[in-house]
Design a protein around this motif. Structure first.
Motif, PDB file in Angstrom:
ATOM      1  N   TYR A 194      27.505  35.705  75.447  1.00 30.11           N
ATOM      2  CA  TYR A 194      26.738  35.525  76.724  1.00 30.11           C
ATOM      3  C   TYR A 194      25.350  34.769  76.389  1.00 30.11           C
ATOM      4  O   TYR A 194      24.705  35.015  75.561  1.00 30.11           O
ATOM      5  CB  TYR A 194      26.240  36.992  77.413  1.00 30.11           C
ATOM      6  N   GLY A 195      25.481  33.545  77.360  1.00 30.66           N
ATOM      7  CA  GLY A 195      24.309  32.724  77.028  1.00 30.66           C
ATOM      8  C   GLY A 195      24.802  31.702  76.380  1.00 30.66           C
ATOM      9  O   GLY A 195      25.315  31.655  75.192  1.00 30.66           O
ATOM     10  N   ALA A 196      24.715  30.493  76.894  1.00 27.53           N
ATOM     11  CA  ALA A 196      25.033  29.009  76.471  1.00 27.53           C
ATOM     12  C   ALA A 196      23.832  28.273  75.992  1.00 27.53           C
ATOM     13  O   ALA A 196      23.868  27.019  76.080  1.00 27.53           O
ATOM     14  CB  ALA A 196      26.008  28.408  77.360  1.00 27.53           C
ATOM     15  N   GLY A 197      22.794  28.842  75.487  1.00 30.07           N
ATOM     16  CA  GLY A 197      21.651  28.121  75.171  1.00 30.07           C
ATOM     17  C   GLY A 197      22.048  27.596  73.968  1.00 30.07           C
ATOM     18  O   GLY A 197      23.204  27.805  73.176  1.00 30.07           O
ATOM     19  N   PRO A 198      20.844  27.206  73.094  1.00 30.91           N
ATOM     20  CA  PRO A 198      21.299  26.772  71.604  1.00 30.91           C
ATOM     21  C   PRO A 198      21.619  27.777  71.046  1.00 30.91           C
ATOM     22  O   PRO A 198      22.748  27.543  70.067  1.00 30.91           O
ATOM     23  CB  PRO A 198      19.860  26.078  71.100  1.00 30.91           C
ATOM     24  N   VAL A 199      21.101  28.814  71.013  1.00 33.16           N
ATOM     25  CA  VAL A 199      21.643  30.057  70.125  1.00 33.16           C
ATOM     26  C   VAL A 199      23.084  30.524  70.272  1.00 33.16           C
ATOM     27  O   VAL A 199      23.934  30.526  69.529  1.00 33.16           O
ATOM     28  CB  VAL A 199      20.682  31.337  70.215  1.00 33.16           C
ATOM     29  N   GLY A 200      23.499  30.761  71.687  1.00 35.88           N
ATOM     30  CA  GLY A 200      24.816  31.149  72.037  1.00 35.88           C
ATOM     31  C   GLY A 200      25.602  30.069  71.594  1.00 35.88           C
ATOM     32  O   GLY A 200      26.722  30.297  71.268  1.00 35.88           O
ATOM     33  N   LEU A 201      25.453  28.675  71.798  1.00 41.41           N
ATOM     34  CA  LEU A 201      26.433  27.777  71.458  1.00 41.41           C
ATOM     35  C   LEU A 201      26.526  27.839  69.882  1.00 41.41           C
ATOM     36  O   LEU A 201      27.744  27.478  69.474  1.00 41.41           O
ATOM     37  CB  LEU A 201      25.977  26.596  71.811  1.00 41.41           C
ATOM     38  N   MET A 202      25.523  28.025  69.146  1.00 44.07           N
ATOM     39  CA  MET A 202      25.886  28.265  67.783  1.00 44.07           C
ATOM     40  C   MET A 202      26.625  29.310  67.309  1.00 44.07           C
ATOM     41  O   MET A 202      27.576  29.598  66.491  1.00 44.07           O
ATOM     42  CB  MET A 202      24.537  28.140  66.931  1.00 44.07           C
ATOM     43  N   ALA A 203      26.615  30.614  68.345  1.00 48.64           N
ATOM     44  CA  ALA A 203      27.396  31.648  67.922  1.00 48.64           C
ATOM     45  C   ALA A 203      28.732  31.325  68.082  1.00 48.64           C
ATOM     46  O   ALA A 203      29.578  31.718  67.506  1.00 48.64           O
ATOM     47  CB  ALA A 203      26.800  32.721  68.797  1.00 48.64           C
ATOM     48  N   ALA A 204      28.949  30.805  69.214  1.00 46.72           N
ATOM     49  CA  ALA A 204      30.252  30.380  69.721  1.00 46.72           C
ATOM     50  C   ALA A 204      31.149  29.379  68.544  1.00 46.72           C
ATOM     51  O   ALA A 204      32.177  29.594  68.068  1.00 46.72           O
ATOM     52  CB  ALA A 204      30.346  29.619  71.026  1.00 46.72           C
ATOM     53  N   TYR A 205      29.949  28.659  68.188  1.00 41.02           N
ATOM     54  CA  TYR A 205      30.558  27.511  67.041  1.00 41.02           C
ATOM     55  C   TYR A 205      30.773  28.179  65.784  1.00 41.02           C
ATOM     56  O   TYR A 205      31.796  27.946  65.068  1.00 41.02           O
ATOM     57  CB  TYR A 205      29.497  26.449  66.968  1.00 41.02           C
ATOM     58  N   SER A 206      29.829  29.196  65.351  1.00 42.26           N
ATOM     59  CA  SER A 206      30.344  29.990  64.068  1.00 42.26           C
ATOM     60  C   SER A 206      31.437  30.778  64.487  1.00 42.26           C
ATOM     61  O   SER A 206      32.223  30.810  63.279  1.00 42.26           O
ATOM     62  CB  SER A 206      28.945  30.859  63.816  1.00 42.26           C
ATOM     63  N   ALA A 207      31.725  31.345  65.524  1.00 46.58           N
ATOM     64  CA  ALA A 207      33.050  32.145  65.855  1.00 46.58           C
ATOM     65  C   ALA A 207      34.229  31.013  65.361  1.00 46.58           C
ATOM     66  O   ALA A 207      35.509  31.480  64.899  1.00 46.58           O
ATOM     67  CB  ALA A 207      32.941  32.826  67.025  1.00 46.58           C
ATOM     68  N   MET A 208      34.122  29.867  66.051  1.00 52.41           N
ATOM     69  CA  MET A 208      35.466  28.916  66.057  1.00 52.41           C
ATOM     70  C   MET A 208      35.229  28.691  64.219  1.00 52.41           C
ATOM     71  O   MET A 208      36.498  28.570  63.866  1.00 52.41           O
ATOM     72  CB  MET A 208      34.732  27.709  66.683  1.00 52.41           C
ATOM     73  N   ILE A 209      34.290  28.375  63.689  1.00 50.80           N
ATOM     74  CA  ILE A 209      34.471  28.063  62.404  1.00 50.80           C
ATOM     75  C   ILE A 209      35.155  29.424  61.431  1.00 50.80           C
ATOM     76  O   ILE A 209      35.938  29.116  60.660  1.00 50.80           O
ATOM     77  CB  ILE A 209      33.058  27.728  61.425  1.00 50.80           C
ATOM     78  N   GLN A 210      34.516  30.620  61.901  1.00 52.62           N
ATOM     79  CA  GLN A 210      35.231  31.619  60.930  1.00 52.62           C
ATOM     80  C   GLN A 210      36.619  32.242  61.555  1.00 52.62           C
ATOM     81  O   GLN A 210      37.198  33.327  61.186  1.00 52.62           O
ATOM     82  CB  GLN A 210      34.218  32.825  61.369  1.00 52.62           C
ATOM     83  N   GLY A 211      37.324  31.247  62.505  1.00 50.86           N
ATOM     84  CA  GLY A 211      38.600  31.567  62.631  1.00 50.86           C
ATOM     85  C   GLY A 211      38.873  32.506  63.957  1.00 50.86           C
ATOM     86  O   GLY A 211      39.986  33.449  63.893  1.00 50.86           O
ATOM     87  N   ALA A 212      37.992  32.497  64.939  1.00 49.14           N
ATOM     88  CA  ALA A 212      38.093  33.443  66.313  1.00 49.14           C
ATOM     89  C   ALA A 212      39.583  32.861  66.968  1.00 49.14           C
ATOM     90  O   ALA A 212      39.837  31.683  66.727  1.00 49.14           O
ATOM     91  CB  ALA A 212      36.944  33.344  66.950  1.00 49.14           C
ATOM     92  N   SER A 213      40.246  33.736  67.430  1.00 49.53           N
ATOM     93  CA  SER A 213      41.470  33.365  68.119  1.00 49.53           C
ATOM     94  C   SER A 213      41.258  32.630  69.556  1.00 49.53           C
ATOM     95  O   SER A 213      41.777  31.750  69.989  1.00 49.53           O
ATOM     96  CB  SER A 213      42.594  34.336  68.447  1.00 49.53           C
ATOM     97  N   LYS A 214      40.158  33.253  70.103  1.00 50.27           N
ATOM     98  CA  LYS A 214      39.623  32.482  71.563  1.00 50.27           C
ATOM     99  C   LYS A 214      38.316  32.960  71.536  1.00 50.27           C
ATOM    100  O   LYS A 214      37.833  34.044  71.350  1.00 50.27           O
ATOM    101  CB  LYS A 214      40.522  33.329  72.472  1.00 50.27           C
ATOM    102  N   VAL A 215      37.291  31.916  71.711  1.00 48.46           N
ATOM    103  CA  VAL A 215      36.158  31.993  71.978  1.00 48.46           C
ATOM    104  C   VAL A 215      35.622  31.810  73.489  1.00 48.46           C
ATOM    105  O   VAL A 215      36.029  30.683  73.888  1.00 48.46           O
ATOM    106  CB  VAL A 215      35.104  31.369  71.112  1.00 48.46           C
ATOM    107  N   MET A 216      34.866  32.473  74.376  1.00 44.98           N
ATOM    108  CA  MET A 216      34.386  32.341  75.588  1.00 44.98           C
ATOM    109  C   MET A 216      33.119  32.300  75.597  1.00 44.98           C
ATOM    110  O   MET A 216      32.361  33.132  74.918  1.00 44.98           O
ATOM    111  CB  MET A 216      35.372  33.772  76.733  1.00 44.98           C
ATOM    112  N   ILE A 217      32.361  31.636  76.598  1.00 41.20           N
ATOM    113  CA  ILE A 217      31.040  31.690  76.478  1.00 41.20           C
ATOM    114  C   ILE A 217      30.467  31.567  78.165  1.00 41.20           C
ATOM    115  O   ILE A 217      31.221  30.874  79.088  1.00 41.20           O
ATOM    116  CB  ILE A 217      30.293  30.497  76.048  1.00 41.20           C
TER     117      ILE A 217
END
Ligand code: NAD
Ligand code: ZN
Length: 379
Positions: A184-207
């Motif tokens: 929840y939240g696509a500000g800089p912090v949320g975008l970095m959380a989503a990016y971190s989840a992608m790097i760590q191998g999440a199967s699907k990331v939603m924002i």
């Protein structure tokens, strides 16, 4: 020296202030070359805290060591370093355990844990939206950068806060490879959380957000954008997850949560996360919920206590992790991901400005003007 000074709500000015200088033998003086404006600066900018006028803001800092105190042994003049936004001592119980956001000795008030640069309630330490920054316990807090420091400066400066903070949020949520994640939240912090989840191998990331420019950025790195101005975000997450909800969730908004029409409800994202995450899922919370005594007088009741549905959270058997990011606990590994070209967090930057134009940077970022995702200032 020139510095960006908080003079009152929505009044920040670049002006002359006394030079930062070595005060203790363990201090390091850094000539700042990059310093970001953060969503956390906006709490102070908007007058939502009890910050006294006169504070130099800026807690996302990178620069070149200019001078070191007599007791400093690990860094030398000329080294390029990135500074965590938290200031740790390195020797208290919490610092020893990697919990540097909760250092027990640096804050002058013994009832407090944690200190930071240029922050309301986090000690008297000036920030780095300035020509120079005094870094207490410099040996512990300076992260030395490799030989590509200059070429990748705008990547490395994200190690001061938002990249480790986004990463921390995924760790608080105990994200595992293969998990689905909703942020929840696509500000800089949320975008970095989503990016971190992608790097760590999440199967699907939603924002979830409603700013098309921020959702578009997320989509560019493979994240599923969920626009809450187009319908109930919980329903949209359930549709994406076979009706079960995401395995893990990240809160990257905080007490300023509002709906697309602008109606504020500090509990909105927490309750929506409980609904969007599956039974027994975990939720990480890095969005700030200011303790009551740090809010301006009108905000006392509104922000510290929120109408969180504890019953539903309990019934779903979920877990929650909270707090400021222990930046130092992550920034060495994340530095090495950048060095080896496995991460490039500068994709988030929309504007680079000289320090002299910081006021305009604050205005646009605070207004969430279209295209103003992340501002880096160069003193
Ligand atoms: P930001 O204000 O730029 O971003 C917040 C985003 O949330 C905005 O894009 C906004 O549109 C969106 N939003 C508002 N209400 C929403 C809702 N109901 N549902 C979904 N999205 C909603 O700020 P930021 O720089 O990304 O920071 C986010 C939060 O993280 C702030 O509270 C900041 O203080 C905090 N923060 C915490 C730490 C930490 O260590 N824990 C570090 C840095 C920042
Ligand atoms: Zn920040």
């Amino acid at each position: 020296m020139k510095a960006l000074v908080y003079d009152g709500p929505r009044e920040v000015h670049v002006k002359d202030v006394p030079d930062a200088r070595i005060e203790n033998p363990t201090d390091v003086l850094v000539k700042i070359t990059s310093t970001n404006i953060c969503g956390s600066d906006l709490h102070m900018y908007e007058g939502r805290t009890d910050l006294e006028p006169g504070m130099v803001l800026g807690h996302e800092n990178l620069g070149i060591v200019a001078e070191v105190g007599n007791a400093v042994v690990k860094v030398s003049p000329g080294d390029r370093v990135c500074l965590p936004f938290n200031i740790g001592c390195g020797f208290c119980r919490n610092c020893e355990e990697g919990l540097t956001a909760f250092c027990l000795t640096v804050h002058p008030d013994p009832k407090m844990a944690g200190a930071a640069f240029g922050f309301a309630g986090m000690g008297p330490f000036w920030g780095g939206q300035a020509e120079y920054l005094r870094v207490p316990f410099g040996d512990f807090n300076c992260l030395r950068l490799p030989e590509d420091a200059q070429d990748k400066e705008t990547d490395y400066v994200m190690l001061s806060d938002i990249f480790p903070t986004g990463w921390h949020c995924t760790r608080l949520a105990d994200m595992q490879p293969g998990d689905s994640m909703v942020v929840y939240g696509a500000g800089p912090v949320g975008l970095m959380a989503a990016y971190s989840a992608m790097i760590q191998g999440a199967s699907k990331v939603m924002i979830v957000d409603r700013h098309p420019d921020r959702l578009r950025l997320a989509e560019e790195i493979g994240v599923v954008p969920i626009d809450d101005s187009k319908g109930d975000p919980v329903e949209q997450v359930l549709e994406q997850t076979n009706g079960k909800g995401a395995d893990k969730g990240c809160e990257c908004v905080g007490y300023q949560a509002h709906d697309p029409q602008g109606h504020e409800d500090a509990a909105m994202t927490m309750n929506r996360l409980v609904d969007s995450v599956r039974f027994t899922g975990h939720i990480g919370v890095v969005g700030i919920f200011l303790p009551q005594d740090q809010n301006g007088p009108d905000e006392l009741e509104r922000n510290g206590k929120i109408a969180f549905d504890m019953g539903k959270f309990w019934f779903k058997g979920q877990k929650i992790g909270t707090g400021q990011a222990n930046v130092k606990h992550y920034n060495r590994q994340l530095r090495d991901l950048i060095h080896e070209d496995r991460a490039k967090p500068s994709w988030i930057i929309s504007h680079e400005l000289p320090l002299a134009e910081a006021e305009s940077g604050y205005q646009h970022f605070d207004a969430r003007d279209d295209g103003w995702t992340k501002v880096v200032l160069h003193p």
